[in-house]
Design a protein around this motif. Structure first.
Motif, PDB file in Angstrom:
ATOM      1  N   UNK A  61       0.872  -1.264   0.048  1.00 50.22           N
ATOM      2  CA  UNK A  61      -0.016   0.074   0.046  1.00 50.22           C
ATOM      3  C   UNK A  61       0.933   1.294  -0.163  1.00 50.22           C
ATOM      4  N   UNK A  62       0.467   2.333  -0.529  1.00 54.63           N
ATOM      5  CA  UNK A  62       0.934   3.666  -0.527  1.00 54.63           C
ATOM      6  C   UNK A  62       0.053   4.691   0.335  1.00 54.63           C
ATOM      7  N   UNK A  63       0.627   5.158   1.520  1.00 56.38           N
ATOM      8  CA  UNK A  63       0.127   6.007   2.454  1.00 56.38           C
ATOM      9  C   UNK A  63       0.602   7.521   1.996  1.00 56.38           C
ATOM     10  N   UNK A  69       4.126  13.865   2.442  1.00 49.80           N
ATOM     11  CA  UNK A  69       5.152  12.575   2.362  1.00 49.80           C
ATOM     12  C   UNK A  69       4.450  11.479   1.913  1.00 49.80           C
ATOM     13  N   UNK A  70       5.069  10.705   1.148  1.00 47.61           N
ATOM     14  CA  UNK A  70       4.296   9.411   0.697  1.00 47.61           C
ATOM     15  C   UNK A  70       5.340   8.368   1.155  1.00 47.61           C
ATOM     16  N   UNK A  71       4.603   7.207   1.786  1.00 42.95           N
ATOM     17  CA  UNK A  71       5.432   6.173   2.199  1.00 42.95           C
ATOM     18  C   UNK A  71       4.740   5.178   1.512  1.00 42.95           C
ATOM     19  N   UNK A  89       7.227  -3.496   6.836  1.00 43.44           N
ATOM     20  CA  UNK A  89       8.299  -3.028   5.668  1.00 43.44           C
ATOM     21  C   UNK A  89       7.894  -1.493   5.323  1.00 43.44           C
ATOM     22  N   UNK A  90       7.815  -0.718   6.282  1.00 43.02           N
ATOM     23  CA  UNK A  90       7.522   0.673   6.160  1.00 43.02           C
ATOM     24  C   UNK A  90       8.651   1.367   5.264  1.00 43.02           C
ATOM     25  N   UNK A  91       8.887   1.998   4.169  1.00 42.38           N
ATOM     26  CA  UNK A  91       9.701   2.576   3.397  1.00 42.38           C
ATOM     27  C   UNK A  91       9.570   4.019   3.476  1.00 42.38           C
ATOM     28  N   UNK A  92      10.277   4.644   4.217  1.00 43.61           N
ATOM     29  CA  UNK A  92      10.151   6.235   4.549  1.00 43.61           C
ATOM     30  C   UNK A  92      11.491   6.738   3.977  1.00 43.61           C
ATOM     31  N   UNK A  93      11.283   8.122   3.915  1.00 40.84           N
ATOM     32  CA  UNK A  93      12.598   8.830   3.165  1.00 40.84           C
ATOM     33  C   UNK A  93      13.786   8.640   4.071  1.00 40.84           C
TER      34      UNK A  93
END
Length: 115
Positions: A61-63, A69-71, A89-93
């Motif tokens: 999913x994309x939040x 900010x998109x994660x 597996x949260x992909x943050x900047x």
């Protein structure tokens, strides 16, 4: 000494012995039917929401968060009150978090990605 409390007595019904609403009156049936219809609709919507959450488990999913900010993450679950989303597996900047909670107040929108 106990303080006396007044008792509110409802008027007698049309049959002379009951008090309160007449269950056979048109008004009572309309109010009861309206409430039952609303409750049925809410139950159906709640069931659809819970089934959608169950089907979404494990999907990417994309939040979209505040400040643009998109994660990306793997959807895990949502709590009963829809206060937070649990993701993996949260992909943050700043990097990847194995597991995290996203507050619903911080999430503007989210969508599921095609795998």
């Amino acid at each position: 000494m106990p303080i006396p409390v007044p008792v509110l007595r409802l008027p007698r019904g049309p049959d002379g012995c009951s008090r309160g609403f007449n269950p056979n009156s048109a008004r009572f049936r309309a109010l009861h039917g309206e409430q039952a219809a609303v409750q049925g609709a809410r139950a159906a919507l709640r069931l659809r929401y819970l089934r959608a959450l169950a089907a979404a488990r494990g999907r990417p999913a994309r939040f979209c968060l505040h400040a643009g900010v998109g994660v990306d993450a793997v959807f895990g679950a949502a709590d009963v009150d829809a206060v937070a989303f649990q993701v993996d597996a949260l992909q943050t900047p700043l990097g990847v978090q194995a597991a995290a909670l996203l507050r619903c107040t911080d999430v503007l929108a989210f969508s599921f990605l095609l795998a």
